[in-house]
Design a protein around this motif. Structure first.
Motif, PDB file in Angstrom:
ATOM      1  N   LEU A  85     -27.070-104.539  14.999  1.00  0.00           N
ATOM      2  CA  LEU A  85     -27.816-105.598  14.982  1.00  0.00           C
ATOM      3  C   LEU A  85     -28.380-106.277  16.459  1.00  0.00           C
ATOM      4  O   LEU A  85     -29.570-106.146  16.706  1.00  0.00           O
ATOM      5  CB  LEU A  85     -27.175-106.975  14.116  1.00  0.00           C
ATOM      6  CG  LEU A  85     -28.101-108.016  13.853  1.00  0.00           C
ATOM      7  CD1 LEU A  85     -29.445-107.610  12.945  1.00  0.00           C
ATOM      8  CD2 LEU A  85     -27.436-109.320  13.143  1.00  0.00           C
ATOM      9  N   PHE A  86     -27.331-106.351  17.130  1.00  0.00           N
ATOM     10  CA  PHE A  86     -27.908-107.029  18.460  1.00  0.00           C
ATOM     11  C   PHE A  86     -28.520-105.799  19.415  1.00  0.00           C
ATOM     12  O   PHE A  86     -29.637-106.185  20.146  1.00  0.00           O
ATOM     13  CB  PHE A  86     -26.495-107.270  19.223  1.00  0.00           C
ATOM     14  CG  PHE A  86     -26.241-108.715  18.829  1.00  0.00           C
ATOM     15  CD1 PHE A  86     -26.914-109.611  18.748  1.00  0.00           C
ATOM     16  CD2 PHE A  86     -24.920-108.814  18.613  1.00  0.00           C
ATOM     17  CE1 PHE A  86     -26.493-111.014  18.189  1.00  0.00           C
ATOM     18  CE2 PHE A  86     -24.187-110.032  17.887  1.00  0.00           C
ATOM     19  CZ  PHE A  86     -25.362-111.095  17.844  1.00  0.00           C
ATOM     20  N   PHE A  92     -36.039-104.144  20.011  1.00  0.00           N
ATOM     21  CA  PHE A  92     -37.328-104.664  19.869  1.00  0.00           C
ATOM     22  C   PHE A  92     -37.767-105.581  20.860  1.00  0.00           C
ATOM     23  O   PHE A  92     -38.934-105.715  20.853  1.00  0.00           O
ATOM     24  CB  PHE A  92     -37.121-105.655  18.540  1.00  0.00           C
ATOM     25  CG  PHE A  92     -38.401-106.288  17.851  1.00  0.00           C
ATOM     26  CD1 PHE A  92     -39.415-105.762  17.397  1.00  0.00           C
ATOM     27  CD2 PHE A  92     -38.266-107.813  18.173  1.00  0.00           C
ATOM     28  CE1 PHE A  92     -40.573-106.495  16.916  1.00  0.00           C
ATOM     29  CE2 PHE A  92     -39.467-108.295  17.599  1.00  0.00           C
ATOM     30  CZ  PHE A  92     -40.502-107.923  16.922  1.00  0.00           C
ATOM     31  N   LEU A  93     -37.076-106.451  21.286  1.00  0.00           N
ATOM     32  CA  LEU A  93     -37.377-107.244  22.492  1.00  0.00           C
ATOM     33  C   LEU A  93     -38.172-106.609  23.562  1.00  0.00           C
ATOM     34  O   LEU A  93     -39.135-106.798  24.267  1.00  0.00           O
ATOM     35  CB  LEU A  93     -36.416-108.264  22.948  1.00  0.00           C
ATOM     36  CG  LEU A  93     -35.857-109.414  21.863  1.00  0.00           C
ATOM     37  CD1 LEU A  93     -34.691-109.900  22.448  1.00  0.00           C
ATOM     38  CD2 LEU A  93     -37.174-110.322  21.513  1.00  0.00           C
ATOM     39  N   VAL A  94     -37.510-105.334  23.968  1.00  0.00           N
ATOM     40  CA  VAL A  94     -37.857-104.742  25.078  1.00  0.00           C
ATOM     41  C   VAL A  94     -39.124-104.020  24.766  1.00  0.00           C
ATOM     42  O   VAL A  94     -40.068-104.038  25.686  1.00  0.00           O
ATOM     43  CB  VAL A  94     -36.693-103.609  25.630  1.00  0.00           C
ATOM     44  CG1 VAL A  94     -37.177-102.775  26.434  1.00  0.00           C
ATOM     45  CG2 VAL A  94     -35.547-104.205  25.933  1.00  0.00           C
ATOM     46  N   GLU A  95     -39.302-103.354  23.757  1.00  0.00           N
ATOM     47  CA  GLU A  95     -40.670-102.915  23.169  1.00  0.00           C
ATOM     48  C   GLU A  95     -41.791-103.883  23.305  1.00  0.00           C
ATOM     49  O   GLU A  95     -42.713-103.657  23.646  1.00  0.00           O
ATOM     50  CB  GLU A  95     -40.404-102.041  21.879  1.00  0.00           C
ATOM     51  CG  GLU A  95     -39.670-101.024  21.642  1.00  0.00           C
ATOM     52  CD  GLU A  95     -39.965 -99.857  22.465  1.00  0.00           C
ATOM     53  OE1 GLU A  95     -41.357 -99.828  22.689  1.00  0.00           O
ATOM     54  OE2 GLU A  95     -39.406 -99.014  23.101  1.00  0.00           O
ATOM     55  N   MET A  96     -41.481-105.301  22.539  1.00  0.00           N
ATOM     56  CA  MET A  96     -42.540-106.009  22.790  1.00  0.00           C
ATOM     57  C   MET A  96     -42.917-106.470  24.172  1.00  0.00           C
ATOM     58  O   MET A  96     -43.967-106.817  24.601  1.00  0.00           O
ATOM     59  CB  MET A  96     -42.058-107.454  22.123  1.00  0.00           C
ATOM     60  CG  MET A  96     -41.702-107.161  20.489  1.00  0.00           C
ATOM     61  SD  MET A  96     -43.118-106.565  19.666  1.00  0.00           S
ATOM     62  CE  MET A  96     -44.602-108.115  19.994  1.00  0.00           C
ATOM     63  N   PHE A  97     -41.990-106.366  25.122  1.00  0.00           N
ATOM     64  CA  PHE A  97     -42.022-106.822  26.364  1.00  0.00           C
ATOM     65  C   PHE A  97     -42.908-105.806  27.083  1.00  0.00           C
ATOM     66  O   PHE A  97     -43.931-106.070  27.868  1.00  0.00           O
ATOM     67  CB  PHE A  97     -40.749-106.833  27.172  1.00  0.00           C
ATOM     68  CG  PHE A  97     -41.088-107.430  28.839  1.00  0.00           C
ATOM     69  CD1 PHE A  97     -41.281-108.622  29.126  1.00  0.00           C
ATOM     70  CD2 PHE A  97     -40.810-106.198  29.640  1.00  0.00           C
ATOM     71  CE1 PHE A  97     -41.503-108.848  30.374  1.00  0.00           C
ATOM     72  CE2 PHE A  97     -41.065-106.429  30.876  1.00  0.00           C
ATOM     73  CZ  PHE A  97     -41.335-107.797  31.533  1.00  0.00           C
ATOM     74  N   LYS A  98     -42.676-104.513  26.937  1.00  0.00           N
ATOM     75  CA  LYS A  98     -43.593-103.538  27.241  1.00  0.00           C
ATOM     76  C   LYS A  98     -45.127-103.502  26.937  1.00  0.00           C
ATOM     77  O   LYS A  98     -45.785-103.287  27.494  1.00  0.00           O
ATOM     78  CB  LYS A  98     -42.897-102.153  26.920  1.00  0.00           C
ATOM     79  CG  LYS A  98     -41.581-101.783  27.702  1.00  0.00           C
ATOM     80  CD  LYS A  98     -41.055-100.422  27.166  1.00  0.00           C
ATOM     81  CE  LYS A  98     -39.918-100.034  28.018  1.00  0.00           C
ATOM     82  NZ  LYS A  98     -39.384 -98.543  27.736  1.00  0.00           N
ATOM     83  N   LYS A  99     -45.175-103.716  25.385  1.00  0.00           N
ATOM     84  CA  LYS A  99     -46.483-103.836  25.000  1.00  0.00           C
ATOM     85  C   LYS A  99     -47.358-104.863  25.831  1.00  0.00           C
ATOM     86  O   LYS A  99     -48.406-105.057  25.785  1.00  0.00           O
ATOM     87  CB  LYS A  99     -46.488-103.850  23.315  1.00  0.00           C
ATOM     88  CG  LYS A  99     -45.963-102.682  22.751  1.00  0.00           C
ATOM     89  CD  LYS A  99     -45.828-102.714  21.425  1.00  0.00           C
ATOM     90  CE  LYS A  99     -45.310-101.478  20.634  1.00  0.00           C
ATOM     91  NZ  LYS A  99     -45.225-101.520  19.029  1.00  0.00           N
TER      92      LYS A  99
END
Length: 412
Positions: A85-86, A92-99
């Protein structure tokens, strides 16, 4: 697992106890960490405390259900895989930061480069016609224009032949003048050794003075007298030819070399299986496809009919479908006899050509059927049976082998 349950229990216990304490302090000014508060509640209970208000009932219910609620929630939280889960949340947070941040900065720093778009070539499976006749016409390049138009359902229009396209016939070469005193006809110069399997030898000159060798004289004497040695040689050549045309021997020899026990000529669910290779844990069903010619393979059912393979002039039920039916029948027999074997089916193309084999590899893989080739089977993209067949594992017990033989012969 134990470490995860312990950590979850510690975190949950701290949060739960602090939450209960806040609720009790806010509503009843009762601190669960003070011994004097518990002593006062106990004295009230012994003195005959009568619970008649809703607020008092709520206090008692919270106190009584605290421990069961704490244990139930702890057990439920221990089932959750917190690591995954973590990890998913972090990714997800890393992908959003990259985008949001990295990609816009990269586009600003690196100049845009025009990339060449490569169009994927459409496979013949995606573009093949719907009807079997049209598939055959589109997949066979050697068809005549009249036959192709007939299969496609289009009227044939012959192209006009222009006068410039017709080439004049070549003039025959002048016959050379022969200075030979004796001219021999083709019949006189006929060589009977062309019937032999060996390569044609260079013939000596036919001049009257040239002496004939002993081998030449013996061959001519054998021909004139009907020599039994010559007949024996022809019989041997005929037997060799018969052995070459019996293509199943290659499959038998390969199973034997790989260490399998072999049962030949088995019928399963009205499907004839040429050879069955048996080891300790595996059963290889080998169906030899002996149909010659170019075939268009199709494993899709149409109107509840069996899938068909098409040639230029005929069609037949797919051998892949046949061996699948045989495999299902054998699985039921093994289950009924309480025998556990892994069944590996093989369709062996021997003298035919599957013109759309490359488009069918994925379909055959999904069906878990091994389509191989041997002898003159084509195309070369189909794997060889010798390379696809794995070595047999440990030998099978004789009692189990006899039981399996009776089981395979039960339908005959």
């Amino acid at each position: 697992m134990l470490l995860r349950i312990t950590l979850v229990g510690i975190v949950w216990s701290v949060l739960f106890i602090e939450g209960i304490r806040v609720i009790l302090l806010t509503n009843w000014h009762f601190d669960i960490f003070r011994a004097t508060h518990w002593t006062h509640a106990w004295n009230l209970w012994r003195s005959g405390w009568v619970i008649d208000e809703a607020k008092e009932w709520a206090f008692i219910i919270i106190i009584l259900t605290a421990i069961p609620a704490w244990a139930t929630v702890w057990a439920a939280l221990s089932i959750i895989n917190w690591e995954n889960l973590f990890s998913n949340i972090w990714n997800f947070l890393v992908e959003m930061f990259k985008k949001i941040f990295v990609l816009p900065l990269r586009k600003l720093m690196v100049p845009s480069v025009q990339t060449k778009v490569i169009k994927k070539k459409t496979s013949s499976k995606e573009s093949r016609p719907t009807t079997p006749q049209a598939r055959m016409a589109a997949s066979t390049p050697n068809l005549s224009p009249e036959r192709r138009a007939q299969l496609m359902g289009v009227p044939y229009k012959p192209q006009p032949i222009s006068a410039t396209s017709v080439k004049p016939a070549a003039k025959p070469a002048p016959k050379e003048f022969s200075h030979s005193l004796f001219e021999l006809s083709d019949e006189d110069n006929f060589d009977f050794d062309l019937f032999d399997d060996k390569k044609t030898e260079t013939k000596p000159s036919l001049s009257p003075s040239a002496p004939q060798s002993e081998s030449e004289n013996s061959r001519r004497n054998d021909r004139s007298a009907g020599s039994p040695a010559k007949k024996k040689k022809i019989d041997v050549a005929t037997s060799d030819t018969k052995n070459k045309t019996y293509h199943s021997s290659s499959t038998f020899e390969m199973l034997k070399q790989k260490g399998y026990e072999i049962i030949s000529g088995v019928t399963l669910n009205d499907v004839f299986i040429d050879f069955v290779g048996i080891s300790k844990n595996h059963i290889c069903l080998c169906l030899n496809d002996k149909e010659s010619g170019d075939w268009l393979a199709d494993e899709e059912r149409f109107n509840d009919e069996e899938p068909l393979w098409f040639s230029e002039s005929s069609h037949r039920i797919s051998p892949v479908r046949k061996i699948a039916l045989a495999q299902a029948a054998l699985s039921e027999k093994l289950a009924a006899a309480d025998l556990k074997f892994k069944i590996v089916p093989y369709v062996i193309e021997q003298i035919g050509n599957i013109i759309n084999a490359e488009d069918m590899f994925e379909i055959w893989k999904d069906l878990h059927i091994n389509v191989t080739r041997i002898d003159r089977g084509t195309p070369k993209e189909i794997p060889l049976f010798a390379k696809k067949l794995e070595d047999a594992d440990n030998g099978i017990d004789k009692g189990v082998l006899d039981k399996l033989k009776k089981l395979l012969r039960s339908d005959e």
